[in-house]
Structures are given as C-alpha cells and as structure tokens.
Enzyme design. Structure first.
Site, PDB file in Angstrom:
ATOM      1  N   HIS A  20     -15.513 127.479 -39.777  1.00  0.00           N
ATOM      2  CA  HIS A  20     -15.255 128.886 -39.487  1.00  0.00           C
ATOM      3  C   HIS A  20     -16.354 129.473 -38.610  1.00  0.00           C
ATOM      4  CE1 HIS A  20     -11.674 129.928 -41.758  1.00  0.00           C
ATOM      5  NE2 HIS A  20     -12.114 129.239 -42.790  1.00  0.00           N
ATOM      6  N   CYS A  57     -13.229 128.861 -34.027  1.00  0.00           N
ATOM      7  CA  CYS A  57     -12.525 129.933 -33.327  1.00  0.00           C
ATOM      8  C   CYS A  57     -13.350 130.395 -32.128  1.00  0.00           C
ATOM      9  CB  CYS A  57     -12.270 131.112 -34.257  1.00  0.00           C
ATOM     10  SG  CYS A  57     -11.039 130.776 -35.537  1.00  0.00           S
ATOM     11  N   ARG A 111      -9.594 127.839 -29.605  1.00  0.00           N
ATOM     12  CA  ARG A 111     -10.708 127.129 -30.220  1.00  0.00           C
ATOM     13  C   ARG A 111     -11.804 126.831 -29.193  1.00  0.00           C
ATOM     14  NH1 ARG A 111      -8.224 128.947 -33.656  1.00  0.00           N
ATOM     15  NH2 ARG A 111      -7.132 127.955 -35.385  1.00  0.00           N
TER      16      ARG A 111
END
Length: 244
Positions: free
Chosen positions: A142, A219, A228
């Site tokens: 993340h 991300c 991405r």
C-alpha cells in the site's frame, strides 16, 4: 336592509376559522428542514469518521500487526522454524528492509496479494519467483492506509537497496529504475512476468534471461487509483545466515 339580505351578506363575507383547526404548516416545514439538516450533519460526520479511519485507524491496526508478525517470524527463525520455500498463502515468508526509508524500517512479506494480506505488510505475487530465485520476485504494498509500507516509494532512485531477509539467507537487491518513470494500469500484468518486457518499449529491466529480479508495485497516487507505480531491481548479493 331586510333580514334575508343580512343573511346573504353574512354568508358571502369571509368565513371565520376556529384557530384550533388551523394546520401548523410553518411549524411542520421547520421540523422537516431541521431533520434534513440533522441528517446531513450526521452523514458528514460519518464520512469524516470513515476518512479518519482509513487514513489513521487502518495504519494503527496494520502497523501493530506488522510488528507482531515480524516479532513472531524472527522468533520462529531463531528456533529453526518457519517456512523457507513454497509457503502457504497468507503466511509470512520474509522481511523487507529499505535503508532509504530509515534504520527502523522493516515490513513482513506474506504470500498472496489479497486485501487482507496487504493490510498486514507486503504481498508476494504467488506465481512470481521466490527471494533470490531466477525470475522476478514481485511484491505489492500500500502507498496509503493499512500500514502504507510504500508511502515514500516516489523517493526511491536507481541504486537504492532493498534487503530481503528469509529464514536461511539475506538477499540484497539494487533498484535499476526510477519508480516515477513507470506508471501502468493495474491490468498490465507484464510487470510481474519472469522477465518483464514493456509492450510499449519503455522502462523495463535489462532483457537478459536468467536474471534474479525484484519488482515493487504500489498505487501511483496517494488516494485510490487503478494505476500502479513500478520499480525494477536486480540481485547483487546473497548472504547465508549463520546459526545463532
């Protein structure tokens, strides 16, 4: 004027209304407006609470889980336990250290990339190579929320190290590409291929078979996005861990 005329005049005049029978239209409208306002305030508070939970609550929970998993994994390794290869889905298999992110940075790697796994650390694409193996050791993490292990990925540059510690060996990879130079859609699965080859001919690893690569994916934006950010690297050193 006759009595009949008086009766007609009275009948034609404005009728008197009993105050007790009047409908409180203004009062009802005010109540409706009040409840609508209260509902909007509650909805706003609920939205703020959700955002606060996502930005701070999930980080607090995830970082606590990361510490617990890291501690347990190190204890298992010290006792000669823990998986080394072909770890089951959801099980911790390695620890990642990125010196650029600070001396205390350490995040566990778990097998798989489902949301519940990524909430606990890095996720390892199960079809990709294992640490130190020929092929592509592909990881996802993340950028924001849920521990945000790759929040500062845009700060990474070619030459930065990614250290992967397993039960028996510590592997040192060096990044070859700037993560800011390659943004792809999440559907571009070529980035986790054994030898990633950019179909557009842009940023990619050296096209040499038999390489031992690493790929970091996260991300591309702070908030939710389907794109991405990607960085490729290669193995430069393998250090067996000595007993004790």
């Amino acid at each position: 004027m006759s009595d009949d005329q008086n009766d007609v005049a009275v009948a034609d005049g404005p009728a008197e209304v009993d105050p007790g029978t009047r409908k409180p239209r203004r009062s009802t409208g005010r109540r409706i407006t009040l409840w609508i306002g209260i509902g909007m305030i509650l909805a706003g508070l609920g939205l703020l609470a959700y955002v606060a939970w996502q930005l701070w609550g999930t980080n607090w929970v995830s970082k606590r889980q990361q510490r617990e998993i890291t501690s347990q994994l190190e204890q298992d390794w010290a006792n000669g336990q823990g998986c080394d290869k072909f770890c089951p889905k959801g099980e911790a298999s390695a620890l990642i250290r990125i010196p650029k992110f600070g001396r205390d940075y350490v995040v566990p790697v778990l097998e798989g990339v489902t949301p519940d796994i990524l909430a606990k650390g890095f996720g390892h694409f199960e079809e990709s190579a294992g640490p130190g193996q020929i092929g592509n050791y592909a990881l996802a993490g993340h950028r924001v929320t849920h521990g945000e292990p790759l929040r500062h990925m845009p700060d990474l540059r070619p030459g930065d190290k990614v250290i992967v510690e397993t039960r028996k060996v510590t592997y040192t990879y060096v990044l070859d590409t700037d993560p800011n130079d390659l943004i792809v859609s999440f559907t571009n699965v070529w980035v986790v291929d054994p030898l990633p080859t950019n179909p557009k001919g842009g940023v990619q690893p050296k096209q040499v078979k038999g390489q031992r690569l690493i790929t970091l994916t996260t991300c591309s934006e702070i908030f939710h996005t389907d794109n991405r950010m990607i960085s490729f690297g290669h193995l430069v050193k393998s250090t067996p861990k000595t007993a004790g």
